[in-house]
Write a protein that holds these residues in place. Structure first.
Motif, PDB file in Angstrom:
ATOM      1  N   SER A 191      44.236  23.529  45.230  1.00 13.71           N
ATOM      2  CA  SER A 191      43.810  23.579  43.662  1.00 13.71           C
ATOM      3  C   SER A 191      43.113  25.083  43.508  1.00 13.71           C
ATOM      4  O   SER A 191      42.784  25.681  44.388  1.00 13.71           O
ATOM      5  CB  SER A 191      42.856  22.565  43.187  1.00 13.71           C
ATOM      6  OG  SER A 191      41.716  22.559  43.952  1.00 13.71           O
ATOM      7  N   GLY A 192      42.879  25.594  42.051  1.00 13.20           N
ATOM      8  CA  GLY A 192      42.166  26.664  42.007  1.00 13.20           C
ATOM      9  C   GLY A 192      43.244  27.721  42.239  1.00 13.20           C
ATOM     10  O   GLY A 192      44.519  27.912  42.221  1.00 13.20           O
ATOM     11  N   PHE A 193      42.564  29.162  42.649  1.00 14.60           N
ATOM     12  CA  PHE A 193      43.405  30.244  42.824  1.00 14.60           C
ATOM     13  C   PHE A 193      44.144  30.229  44.263  1.00 14.60           C
ATOM     14  O   PHE A 193      43.688  29.622  45.072  1.00 14.60           O
ATOM     15  CB  PHE A 193      42.535  31.332  43.011  1.00 14.60           C
ATOM     16  CG  PHE A 193      41.892  31.854  41.471  1.00 14.60           C
ATOM     17  CD1 PHE A 193      42.697  32.468  40.584  1.00 14.60           C
ATOM     18  CD2 PHE A 193      40.484  31.762  41.217  1.00 14.60           C
ATOM     19  CE1 PHE A 193      42.287  32.668  39.303  1.00 14.60           C
ATOM     20  CE2 PHE A 193      40.101  32.040  40.160  1.00 14.60           C
ATOM     21  CZ  PHE A 193      40.747  32.618  39.031  1.00 14.60           C
ATOM     22  N   THR A 234      39.895  37.387  31.127  1.00 12.18           N
ATOM     23  CA  THR A 234      39.065  36.560  30.442  1.00 12.18           C
ATOM     24  C   THR A 234      39.554  35.159  30.259  1.00 12.18           C
ATOM     25  O   THR A 234      38.784  34.321  30.593  1.00 12.18           O
ATOM     26  CB  THR A 234      38.684  36.942  28.657  1.00 12.18           C
ATOM     27  OG1 THR A 234      37.956  38.340  29.181  1.00 12.18           O
ATOM     28  CG2 THR A 234      37.439  36.022  28.152  1.00 12.18           C
ATOM     29  N   GLU A 235      40.720  34.988  30.004  1.00 11.82           N
ATOM     30  CA  GLU A 235      41.470  33.832  30.180  1.00 11.82           C
ATOM     31  C   GLU A 235      41.666  33.204  31.475  1.00 11.82           C
ATOM     32  O   GLU A 235      41.419  32.022  31.731  1.00 11.82           O
ATOM     33  CB  GLU A 235      42.775  33.767  29.412  1.00 11.82           C
ATOM     34  CG  GLU A 235      42.588  34.227  28.027  1.00 11.82           C
ATOM     35  CD  GLU A 235      44.138  34.262  27.270  1.00 11.82           C
ATOM     36  OE1 GLU A 235      44.607  33.952  26.088  1.00 11.82           O
ATOM     37  OE2 GLU A 235      44.854  34.982  28.192  1.00 11.82           O
ATOM     38  N   LEU A 236      41.876  34.179  32.315  1.00 20.13           N
ATOM     39  CA  LEU A 236      42.037  33.727  33.769  1.00 20.13           C
ATOM     40  C   LEU A 236      40.984  33.318  34.395  1.00 20.13           C
ATOM     41  O   LEU A 236      40.753  31.737  35.051  1.00 20.13           O
ATOM     42  CB  LEU A 236      42.707  34.898  34.628  1.00 20.13           C
ATOM     43  CG  LEU A 236      42.947  34.725  36.141  1.00 20.13           C
ATOM     44  CD1 LEU A 236      44.345  33.701  36.320  1.00 20.13           C
ATOM     45  CD2 LEU A 236      43.276  35.864  36.872  1.00 20.13           C
ATOM     46  N   PHE A 237      39.907  33.989  34.196  1.00 23.67           N
ATOM     47  CA  PHE A 237      38.572  33.361  34.722  1.00 23.67           C
ATOM     48  C   PHE A 237      37.794  32.193  34.059  1.00 23.67           C
ATOM     49  O   PHE A 237      37.346  31.390  34.586  1.00 23.67           O
ATOM     50  CB  PHE A 237      37.247  34.504  34.598  1.00 23.67           C
ATOM     51  CG  PHE A 237      37.996  35.878  35.523  1.00 23.67           C
ATOM     52  CD1 PHE A 237      38.787  35.782  36.582  1.00 23.67           C
ATOM     53  CD2 PHE A 237      37.562  37.077  35.010  1.00 23.67           C
ATOM     54  CE1 PHE A 237      39.106  36.721  37.435  1.00 23.67           C
ATOM     55  CE2 PHE A 237      37.987  38.278  35.905  1.00 23.67           C
ATOM     56  CZ  PHE A 237      38.722  37.992  36.872  1.00 23.67           C
ATOM     57  N   GLY A 238      37.980  32.116  32.799  1.00 20.59           N
ATOM     58  CA  GLY A 238      37.490  31.177  32.004  1.00 20.59           C
ATOM     59  C   GLY A 238      38.338  29.753  32.234  1.00 20.59           C
ATOM     60  O   GLY A 238      37.605  28.774  32.263  1.00 20.59           O
ATOM     61  N   ASN A 239      39.364  29.911  32.365  1.00 22.55           N
ATOM     62  CA  ASN A 239      40.453  28.463  32.812  1.00 22.55           C
ATOM     63  C   ASN A 239      39.784  28.136  34.135  1.00 22.55           C
ATOM     64  O   ASN A 239      39.697  26.872  34.166  1.00 22.55           O
ATOM     65  CB  ASN A 239      41.753  29.215  32.962  1.00 22.55           C
ATOM     66  CG  ASN A 239      42.618  27.995  33.326  1.00 22.55           C
ATOM     67  OD1 ASN A 239      42.865  26.874  32.806  1.00 22.55           O
ATOM     68  ND2 ASN A 239      43.000  27.936  34.698  1.00 22.55           N
ATOM     69  N   ALA A 240      39.643  29.195  35.128  1.00 20.77           N
ATOM     70  CA  ALA A 240      39.069  28.503  36.504  1.00 20.77           C
ATOM     71  C   ALA A 240      37.563  27.739  36.420  1.00 20.77           C
ATOM     72  O   ALA A 240      37.532  26.689  37.000  1.00 20.77           O
ATOM     73  CB  ALA A 240      38.819  29.876  37.468  1.00 20.77           C
ATOM     74  N   GLN A 291      46.112  26.869  39.223  1.00 20.46           N
ATOM     75  CA  GLN A 291      46.100  25.607  38.525  1.00 20.46           C
ATOM     76  C   GLN A 291      45.375  26.039  36.892  1.00 20.46           C
ATOM     77  O   GLN A 291      44.319  27.003  36.970  1.00 20.46           O
ATOM     78  CB  GLN A 291      44.789  24.636  38.744  1.00 20.46           C
ATOM     79  CG  GLN A 291      45.293  23.688  39.962  1.00 20.46           C
ATOM     80  CD  GLN A 291      46.383  22.792  39.632  1.00 20.46           C
ATOM     81  OE1 GLN A 291      46.244  22.096  38.757  1.00 20.46           O
ATOM     82  NE2 GLN A 291      47.408  22.743  40.337  1.00 20.46           N
ATOM     83  N   TYR A 292      46.480  26.079  35.854  1.00 17.27           N
ATOM     84  CA  TYR A 292      46.373  26.829  34.652  1.00 17.27           C
ATOM     85  C   TYR A 292      46.405  25.670  33.608  1.00 17.27           C
ATOM     86  O   TYR A 292      47.595  24.892  33.383  1.00 17.27           O
ATOM     87  CB  TYR A 292      47.186  27.831  34.346  1.00 17.27           C
ATOM     88  CG  TYR A 292      46.903  28.760  33.366  1.00 17.27           C
ATOM     89  CD1 TYR A 292      45.635  29.473  33.092  1.00 17.27           C
ATOM     90  CD2 TYR A 292      47.387  28.579  32.071  1.00 17.27           C
ATOM     91  CE1 TYR A 292      45.529  30.278  32.047  1.00 17.27           C
ATOM     92  CE2 TYR A 292      47.306  29.425  30.950  1.00 17.27           C
ATOM     93  CZ  TYR A 292      46.233  30.043  30.928  1.00 17.27           C
ATOM     94  OH  TYR A 292      45.840  30.844  29.762  1.00 17.27           O
ATOM     95  N   LYS A 308      50.884  26.418  38.073  1.00 16.17           N
ATOM     96  CA  LYS A 308      51.461  27.420  37.383  1.00 16.17           C
ATOM     97  C   LYS A 308      51.957  28.509  38.490  1.00 16.17           C
ATOM     98  O   LYS A 308      50.881  29.126  39.400  1.00 16.17           O
ATOM     99  CB  LYS A 308      50.810  28.171  36.414  1.00 16.17           C
ATOM    100  CG  LYS A 308      51.325  29.268  35.341  1.00 16.17           C
ATOM    101  CD  LYS A 308      50.706  29.727  34.333  1.00 16.17           C
ATOM    102  CE  LYS A 308      51.604  30.968  33.675  1.00 16.17           C
ATOM    103  NZ  LYS A 308      52.690  30.200  33.179  1.00 16.17           N
ATOM    104  N   VAL A 309      53.114  28.930  38.502  1.00 19.94           N
ATOM    105  CA  VAL A 309      53.684  30.063  39.536  1.00 19.94           C
ATOM    106  C   VAL A 309      53.620  31.347  38.520  1.00 19.94           C
ATOM    107  O   VAL A 309      54.333  31.316  37.521  1.00 19.94           O
ATOM    108  CB  VAL A 309      54.932  29.933  40.154  1.00 19.94           C
ATOM    109  CG1 VAL A 309      55.429  31.073  41.294  1.00 19.94           C
ATOM    110  CG2 VAL A 309      54.905  28.547  41.038  1.00 19.94           C
ATOM    111  N   LEU A 310      52.878  32.395  39.050  1.00 19.79           N
ATOM    112  CA  LEU A 310      52.622  33.711  38.065  1.00 19.79           C
ATOM    113  C   LEU A 310      54.022  34.574  38.571  1.00 19.79           C
ATOM    114  O   LEU A 310      54.673  34.287  39.681  1.00 19.79           O
ATOM    115  CB  LEU A 310      51.375  34.285  38.689  1.00 19.79           C
ATOM    116  CG  LEU A 310      50.018  33.643  38.029  1.00 19.79           C
ATOM    117  CD1 LEU A 310      48.937  34.274  38.677  1.00 19.79           C
ATOM    118  CD2 LEU A 310      50.149  33.486  36.417  1.00 19.79           C
TER     119      LEU A 310
END
Length: 325
Positions: free
Chosen positions: A269-271, A312-318, A209-210, A215-217
């Motif tokens: 949801s989440g990772f 930083t963006e990945l963890f902050g978004n979570a 979830q982004y 979002k599919v990476l």
């Protein structure tokens, strides 16, 4: 005002060391201007907040707080970096739900479901998702190797039902190897599964979830130097992890579509990071990891980087997604 974030790491399984590495990477990269991150070790013999001087402060399990130098520290949210139990299987998340503490993972039921490989396969197969042929065993069941091999064929894989990082997994080539492989798997779990070998291209794909969207990476192709993607291949450099994967446009679309569909089927949801094997261009689902490795070299962070998302963006978004839930 900065939010206090507990980064839980460790756990009660064979993956404790890997989890501590993941958790420390989250601690390192979390935006300190926006959050006050705290490392919290969840171990069999203790729950402790570990400060920058490596001093340990016991966690009060009544409300998940800690007293540090005379100040009571409570948390606005928890970043879950525990691979295995009790983080990835939902156990500690049910506790957080009871005390009203938000966290970065999916709800505890979804975590429990996806941690159970057998139950996850049973659900996705009902939706027509291709997967290997499987046999399930519980410790104490009578074992008929002829019947098993007749169903799944050789070679086959023997896996613990609820273990990660390839602990307890064996690739079996002969009937004589089957019983030792089953015994090895039982060292990790009392429930196991035996799966047919799928001959094809193995890929790993993160779905998260982004910013409020699923979002599919970018997809990673797995080329193991060993017989399969085992512990050494995952953590000791004995594999190639090629991102983006060397797929045709049609193959890439097929993997993206099925990965997003499985994420939604399981109400995630989440990772998440799921493994597939392409057989005749058809992705076959293997399993889903809901607390994937989060070090700089881990697959999901690699994929995020290729998508232009920093750690930083990945963890902050979570954390932001958790706070909004």
């Amino acid at each position: 005002m900065k939010k206090n974030i507990a980064i839980i790491m460790g756990g009660y399984s064979s993956e404790v060391g890997i989890s501590l590495k993941s958790g420390n990477v989250v601690y390192k990269h979390l935006n300190k201007e926006k959050y006050n991150p705290y490392r919290v070790h969840i171990l069999k013999d203790k729950w402790v907040l570990v400060d920058d001087d490596e001093n340990e402060h016991p966690i009060n399990k009544h409300d998940f707080s800690a007293e540090v130098n005379g100040t009571n520290i409570s948390f606005d949210a928890v970043f879950n970096a525990i691979h295995g139990t009790p983080g990835e299987n939902g156990v500690i998340l049910a506790y957080f739900n009871l005390i009203g503490l938000k966290h970065t993972s999916a709800p505890f039921y979804q975590m429990a479901l996806t941690f159970n490989k057998r139950d996850t396969l049973s659900v996705v197969k009902e939706y027509g998702i291709p997967a290997a042929t499987s046999v399930y065993l519980n410790k104490g069941d009578k074992i008929n190797t002829n019947t098993i091999i007749e169903k799944v064929g050789l070679p086959c894989f023997v896996k613990p039902n609820g273990a990660g990082s390839s602990f307890g997994i064996s690739k079996v080539y002969t009937q004589e190897e089957l019983i030792p492989a089953i015994e090895k798997a039982y060292e990790e779990d009392s429930e196991i599964l035996i799966e047919s070998f799928l001959d094809g291209t193995e890929v790993s794909v993160g779905v998260i979830q982004y910013k409020g969207e699923t979002k599919v990476l970018p997809i990673t192709e797995i080329v193991s130097d060993n017989d399969f993607f085992d512990y050494k291949a995952k953590y000791e450099g004995e594999s190639q992890e090629i991102t983006p994967a060397r797929l045709t446009e049609a193959q890439e679309k097929s993997v993206n579509d099925i990965a997003k569909r499985v994420y939604e089927i399981l109400n995630m949801s989440g990772f998440s990071r799921s493994e597939y094997i392409l057989v005749n261009d058809i992705p076959h689902f293997l399993e889903m990891n809901t607390v994937p490795g989060l070090t700089e070299a881990s697959i999901l962070p690699q994929q995020a980087n290729h998508a232009g998302i920093s750690l930083t963006e990945l963890f902050g978004n979570a954390i932001e997604m958790a706070l909004k839930n």
